[in-house]
Scaffold this active site. Structure first.
Site, PDB file in Angstrom:
ATOM      1  N   ASP A 248       7.738  -5.688  -4.536  1.00  0.00           N
ATOM      2  CA  ASP A 248       7.959  -5.393  -3.119  1.00  0.00           C
ATOM      3  C   ASP A 248       8.869  -6.393  -2.404  1.00  0.00           C
ATOM      4  OD1 ASP A 248       7.465  -3.723  -0.846  1.00  0.00           O
ATOM      5  OD2 ASP A 248       6.018  -5.175  -0.093  1.00  0.00           O
TER       6      ASP A 248
ATOM      7  N   TYR B 216      -5.046  -2.528   8.747  1.00  0.00           N
ATOM      8  CA  TYR B 216      -4.355  -1.898   7.642  1.00  0.00           C
ATOM      9  C   TYR B 216      -3.162  -2.696   7.103  1.00  0.00           C
ATOM     10  CZ  TYR B 216      -2.789   1.484   4.429  1.00  0.00           C
ATOM     11  OH  TYR B 216      -2.455   2.076   3.248  1.00  0.00           O
TER      12      TYR B 216
ATOM     13  N   LYS C  20       4.372  -8.461   4.901  1.00  0.00           N
ATOM     14  CA  LYS C  20       5.588  -8.141   5.643  1.00  0.00           C
ATOM     15  C   LYS C  20       5.821  -9.145   6.781  1.00  0.00           C
ATOM     16  CE  LYS C  20       6.382  -4.988   2.808  1.00  0.00           C
ATOM     17  NZ  LYS C  20       6.161  -3.584   2.666  1.00  0.00           N
TER      18      LYS C  20
ATOM     19  N   ARG D 100      -3.681   3.376  -0.829  1.00  0.00           N
ATOM     20  CA  ARG D 100      -3.113   2.225  -1.542  1.00  0.00           C
ATOM     21  C   ARG D 100      -4.076   1.666  -2.566  1.00  0.00           C
ATOM     22  NH1 ARG D 100       2.344   0.459  -0.132  1.00  0.00           N
ATOM     23  NH2 ARG D 100       2.883   1.909   1.525  1.00  0.00           N
TER      24      ARG D 100
ATOM     25  N   ARG E 183       1.668   1.123   8.759  1.00  0.00           N
ATOM     26  CA  ARG E 183       2.265   0.152   9.662  1.00  0.00           C
ATOM     27  C   ARG E 183       2.638   0.826  10.979  1.00  0.00           C
ATOM     28  NH1 ARG E 183       6.762  -0.654   8.194  1.00  0.00           N
ATOM     29  NH2 ARG E 183       6.813   0.327   6.140  1.00  0.00           N
TER      30      ARG E 183
ATOM     31  N   HIS F  51      13.336  -7.177   0.919  1.00  0.00           N
ATOM     32  CA  HIS F  51      12.351  -6.145   0.583  1.00  0.00           C
ATOM     33  C   HIS F  51      12.741  -5.551  -0.773  1.00  0.00           C
ATOM     34  CE1 HIS F  51      10.191  -2.202   2.004  1.00  0.00           C
ATOM     35  NE2 HIS F  51       9.361  -3.028   1.390  1.00  0.00           N
TER      36      HIS F  51
ATOM     37  N   CYS G  61       9.149   4.514  -1.660  1.00  0.00           N
ATOM     38  CA  CYS G  61      10.276   5.175  -2.330  1.00  0.00           C
ATOM     39  C   CYS G  61      10.312   4.817  -3.814  1.00  0.00           C
ATOM     40  CB  CYS G  61      11.599   4.805  -1.679  1.00  0.00           C
ATOM     41  SG  CYS G  61      11.854   5.590  -0.081  1.00  0.00           S
TER      42      CYS G  61
ATOM     43  N   SER H 230       9.872   1.542   2.081  1.00  0.00           N
ATOM     44  CA  SER H 230       8.477   1.688   1.679  1.00  0.00           C
ATOM     45  C   SER H 230       8.219   3.095   1.136  1.00  0.00           C
ATOM     46  CB  SER H 230       7.562   1.455   2.877  1.00  0.00           C
ATOM     47  OG  SER H 230       7.764   0.166   3.389  1.00  0.00           O
TER      48      SER H 230
HETATM   49  O1  SAT Z   1       1.780  -1.617   4.667  1.00  0.00           O
HETATM   50  S1  SAT Z   1       2.750  -2.415   3.893  1.00  0.00           S
HETATM   51  O2  SAT Z   1       3.825  -2.856   4.751  1.00  0.00           O
HETATM   52  O3  SAT Z   1       2.084  -3.568   3.320  1.00  0.00           O
HETATM   53  C1  SAT Z   1       3.393  -1.478   2.625  1.00  0.00           C
HETATM   54  C2  SAT Z   1       4.729  -0.949   2.950  1.00  0.00           C
HETATM   55  O4  SAT Z   1       4.892  -0.252   3.959  1.00  0.00           O
HETATM   56  O5  SAT Z   1       5.675  -1.226   2.204  1.00  0.00           O
HETATM   57 MN    MN Z   2       7.236  -2.587   0.957  1.00  0.00          MN
END
Ligand code: SAT
Ligand code: MN
Length: 590
Positions: free
Chosen positions: A286, A208, A217, A375, A80, A237, A261, A259
């Site tokens: 998530d 991405y 998100k 991922r 991100r 979140h 963690c 994210s």
């Molecule tokens: O790239 S995402 O936002 O979908 C995954 C994350 O950072 O939690």
């Molecule tokens: Mn996340």
């Protein structure tokens, strides 16, 4: 305009609003074809086959990873981009100091010029989707327009996509409008814009994850958090997990961590052999949408239908469920390959990488074989621990909310807030070391309130006020906790084993909720004493346990000063209650 000939009712005719908007975007982008996505299995197969033919997807070893594929993103497009993500509200103060802000007119003009003609040689895919079970009153719909078939395939896993969603949109007459183009994948021509006041998202220049799968998100957190405030609920979140104790009772817990963690691991936790009789069920890994129910409890749904999880570190010891889950029908992004075309990543104890995530012969001098933010995208139905209540339109009742971060020092293994208001302060003061999920420096401690720093679609001060209001409405609020699985000693050694052993901490929380466990009342909240935790079969020394469960007043006084300075950065919009709560902690520290 290309439409699939086998459809009984061509999709565009289901919703005039959507069709008109799609047509306006087609004109702007000059897309060479338009394809409405139905969400069927045959459509996914067809798109996958197209991407395999074009070389954008690589089929993986069919014997060991049936139905699995690898996608490689552009090396400059692997996470991100928070510095290019904006909230575009009429008033800058509504976006708050926690967001980048741009005036809506300026942002629209900028995006218009980027989108103009950008799909000339491309197909425009229309992806209607529903976040949440299709028949839940708490679910919300959107439509993503994208020129990336990779995004379509991800959305087909992560959301309830296609015809039923479009039917719901036609009934409800409202939807989130998401425009996405990979553009030129040029970091200089990349923006992720949100217009919460008009329920719009415009994302350009990245393919991405969180930049491009707009249901995730962008919609389910940034836009939804705004909607949630106006409608009296919370978009968070958080993972949602069901914990069944040896007596057969299941309680649900929702946990917010930044994210990368360990949310997916906790959501799919495998109980250690030394805690027999426990079962764990995943509702979500998530995002949680939380609504006060008529019974005064907080109820949660997971708006997603799949997992977009971090691959490195996944192995049969750390997360057997995830390891099993991603062995079939999984879309991998940016992992490495073995000689016989199996995916490989750091933390895997078998196999050897020969090709790295960029498709080059593997050379350790180039860094890790798999990207640290590589991922997996996989359907939740693949999860052996998938909760039978994950599709329940009412959601699940939440007994405890847990905040946490990645902190080498200071934060103990676990503490309990004294009440909801104190819990809001605990959430607001979460800090964590940054990870590879976002571009930028890794391992720097920053404030990440409620793990929402990159995701709250409005001013944090208003968000905390909203949290306080929601709590005031709950006759039976969940208890609120803070955890830190990442404490280290002076040599950098982790004090807590984490993974399955985290259940011991959750178990203490549930016993607290049932009034069955004691605690040590400290200035920062209630901590278990070593004897309050179930440590049977746990391999942690007494000294480490003591360190994990202690509060250092000197460090905490400094922390309180830091938190105060941080909160005061929100100025007069900050709810006074947070500073009151902080003053209570400070006076108790002495
Ligand atoms: O790239 S995402 O936002 O979908 C995954 C994350 O950072 O939690
Ligand atoms: Mn996340």
């Amino acid at each position: 305009m290309a439409t699939a000939p086998h459809l009984l009712t061509p999709l565009p005719s289901l919703s005039k609003d959507v069709a008109e908007w799609v047509e306006s975007v087609r004109q702007l982008t000059q897309a060479k074809a338009v394809r409405w996505c139905e969400g069927s299995e045959s459509e996914v197969k067809e798109l996958t086959a197209e991407l395999v033919r074009s070389g954008d997807l690589l089929p993986l070893n069919a014997e060991h990873f049936p139905g699995c594929h690898l996608a490689r993103s552009h090396p400059s497009d692997v996470a991100r981009v928070e510095h290019l993500t904006y909230i575009c509200t009429q008033s800058k103060d509504d976006a708050g100091p926690n967001n980048n802000w741009m005036a809506p007119d300026e942002a629209r003009a900028k995006m218009r010029s980027l989108f103009s003609g950008c799909m000339k040689d491309r197909t425009l895919y229309v992806v209607p989707y529903c976040m949440g079970p299709i028949d839940s009153p708490y679910s919300r719909c959107g439509v993503e327009i994208t020129d990336s078939p990779y995004v379509v395939l991800n959305m087909a896993i992560m959301t309830r996509m296609g015809r039923p969603a479009l039917e719901r949109i036609a009934r409800e007459g409202t939807f989130v409008k998401g425009m996405h183009s990979i553009g030129e994948l040029d970091p200089e021509r990349r923006f992720i814009m949100h217009f919460p006041e008009t329920l719009e998202i415009q994302s350009y220049g990245s393919g991405y994850g969180g930049n491009a799968l707009l249901g995730k998100k962008c919609h389910a957190l940034r836009i939804a958090s705004w909607q949630a405030r106006t409608e009296g609920w919370l978009a968070e979140h958080m993972l949602i997990v069901g914990l069944q104790n040896p007596q057969g009772e299941t309680h649900y817990v929702a946990c917010a961590f930044p994210s990368a963690c360990g949310k997916t691991n906790l959501a799919m936790l495998i109980p250690p052999a030394s805690l027999p009789g426990w079962k764990v069920f995943t509702v979500g890994d998530d995002i949680a949408w939380l609504t006060p129910g008529p019974d005064g409890r907080l109820w949660a749904i997971n708006p997603e239908s799949g997992y977009f999880g971090v691959v490195p570190g996944t192995n049969p010891e750390t997360n057997r469920n995830a390891y099993e889950m991603i062995r079939r029908d999984t879309l991998f992004t940016n992992v490495a390959l073995t000689e016989d075309n199996q995916p490989w990543w750091e933390g895997l104890t078998t196999g050897k990488p020969v090709i790295d995530w960029q498709g080059r012969p593997y050379d350790p001098a180039n860094g890790p074989a798999a990207h640290p933010n590589s991922r997996f995208t996989v359907s939740a139905r693949n999860n052996p621990a998938y909760s039978p209540h994950a599709e329940d339109p009412r959601g699940v009742p939440i007994s405890a909310l847990v905040f946490g971060g990645r902190r080498r020092e200071l934060a103990p293994l676990v503490y309990e807030a004294r009440d909801w208001k104190h819990g809001v302060l605990v959430g607001a003061s979460v800090a964590s070391e940054t990870t590879a999920a976002a571009t930028g420096k890794v391992g720097v401690v920053r404030r990440d309130p409620m793990a929402m720093q990159p995701f709250c679609g409005y001013n944090f001060a208003d968000y905390w006020a909203h949290w306080l209001n929601v709590g005031a409405k709950l006759k039976n609020p969940p208890r609120i906790y803070h955890v830190n699985w990442f404490r280290r000693d002076a040599d950098g050694r982790f004090l807590w084993p984490g993974y399955g052993e985290n259940l011991r901490v959750l178990e203490w929380m549930l016993r607290r909720c049932a009034g069955q466990a004691s605690a040590n009342e400290t200035a920062i909240g209630n901590l278990p004493r070593p004897e309050d935790l179930n440590v049977k079969g746990l391999n942690v020394s007494d000294a480490d346990l003591k360190a994990l469960l202690s509060v250092d007043p000197a460090l905490w006084k400094k922390e309180v000063a830091d938190i105060r300075a941080y909160l005061q950065g929100y100025g007069s919009r900050l709810p006074a209650e947070l500073l009151n709560q902080l003053a209570i902690v400070e006076s108790r520290l002495g």
